[in-house]
Scaffold this motif. Sequence first.
Motif, PDB file in Angstrom:
ATOM      1  N   PHE A  62       0.823  -1.086  -0.044  1.00 49.99           N
ATOM      2  CA  PHE A  62      -0.018  -0.106   0.035  1.00 49.99           C
ATOM      3  C   PHE A  62       0.753   1.049   0.086  1.00 49.99           C
ATOM      4  CE2 PHE A  62      -4.054  -2.007   2.091  1.00 49.99           C
ATOM      5  CZ  PHE A  62      -4.261  -2.341   0.902  1.00 49.99           C
ATOM      6  N   ASN A  65       1.097   2.413  -5.845  1.00 55.68           N
ATOM      7  CA  ASN A  65       0.169   2.080  -5.005  1.00 55.68           C
ATOM      8  C   ASN A  65      -0.317   3.398  -4.132  1.00 55.68           C
ATOM      9  OD1 ASN A  65       0.150  -0.300  -6.334  1.00 55.68           O
ATOM     10  ND2 ASN A  65       0.997  -1.374  -4.816  1.00 55.68           N
ATOM     11  N   LEU A  85      -4.188   4.739  -4.491  1.00 56.43           N
ATOM     12  CA  LEU A  85      -5.043   4.889  -3.646  1.00 56.43           C
ATOM     13  C   LEU A  85      -5.798   6.198  -3.177  1.00 56.43           C
ATOM     14  CD1 LEU A  85      -3.697   1.956  -1.311  1.00 56.43           C
ATOM     15  CD2 LEU A  85      -5.795   1.964  -2.267  1.00 56.43           C
ATOM     16  N   ALA A  95      -7.781  -1.717  -3.249  1.00 53.84           N
ATOM     17  CA  ALA A  95      -7.106  -2.269  -2.258  1.00 53.84           C
ATOM     18  C   ALA A  95      -7.349  -3.528  -2.285  1.00 53.84           C
ATOM     19  CB  ALA A  95      -7.578  -1.769  -0.744  1.00 53.84           C
ATOM     20  N   GLN A 113      -4.065  -6.179  -2.297  1.00 56.14           N
ATOM     21  CA  GLN A 113      -3.883  -7.172  -1.367  1.00 56.14           C
ATOM     22  C   GLN A 113      -3.723  -8.537  -2.017  1.00 56.14           C
ATOM     23  OE1 GLN A 113      -6.903  -6.651   1.875  1.00 56.14           O
ATOM     24  NE2 GLN A 113      -5.994  -8.259   3.131  1.00 56.14           N
ATOM     25  N   PHE A 170      -6.010   2.234   6.521  1.00 50.94           N
ATOM     26  CA  PHE A 170      -5.561   2.343   5.048  1.00 50.94           C
ATOM     27  C   PHE A 170      -6.908   2.133   4.301  1.00 50.94           C
ATOM     28  CE2 PHE A 170      -1.145   1.807   5.247  1.00 50.94           C
ATOM     29  CZ  PHE A 170      -0.669   2.508   4.467  1.00 50.94           C
ATOM     30  N   LEU A 171      -7.795   1.571   4.711  1.00 46.61           N
ATOM     31  CA  LEU A 171      -9.012   1.242   3.905  1.00 46.61           C
ATOM     32  C   LEU A 171     -10.219   1.930   4.266  1.00 46.61           C
ATOM     33  CD1 LEU A 171      -8.761  -2.830   3.913  1.00 46.61           C
ATOM     34  CD2 LEU A 171      -7.792  -1.194   2.057  1.00 46.61           C
TER      35      LEU A 171
END
Length: 116
Positions: free
Chosen positions: A24, A29, A33, A55, A59, A102-103
């Motif tokens: 990430f 990336n 993002l 994401a 992953q 992060f998500l």
Amino acid sequence: MRVKMQQFTVQDCKEALQDVLNAFRLPENAHRLNEAKDTAGNDMLRMMQIVFPLATQIQMEVIEKYGFPGDGDGIIRFTQAVKLYEKQDQDVTLLNRELKSFLIPSMDILPPEGAS
């Protein structure tokens, strides 16, 4: 190749979570993002449509290295393994919290009207 839990150790889990976090943070990336998050804004539905698929793709590329399928089933199995190991190891819990940050955007909660 299918991973079996007895082959995916708590140490593997920590390494996989760290590898996902590192993926990430890779400049390309991180840029993708951030753009997706900017596009989604604070709209959770748009987050689910734009940010989560990106994401998830990142992953999936990482967890394949640990024997999980590079698909939705692999993500589910990986998530289940993480949840299992969270109960056993605080480092897994901390890494998973970092991953979630992060998500899931931090939401600024406004106090109720009239509160000071």
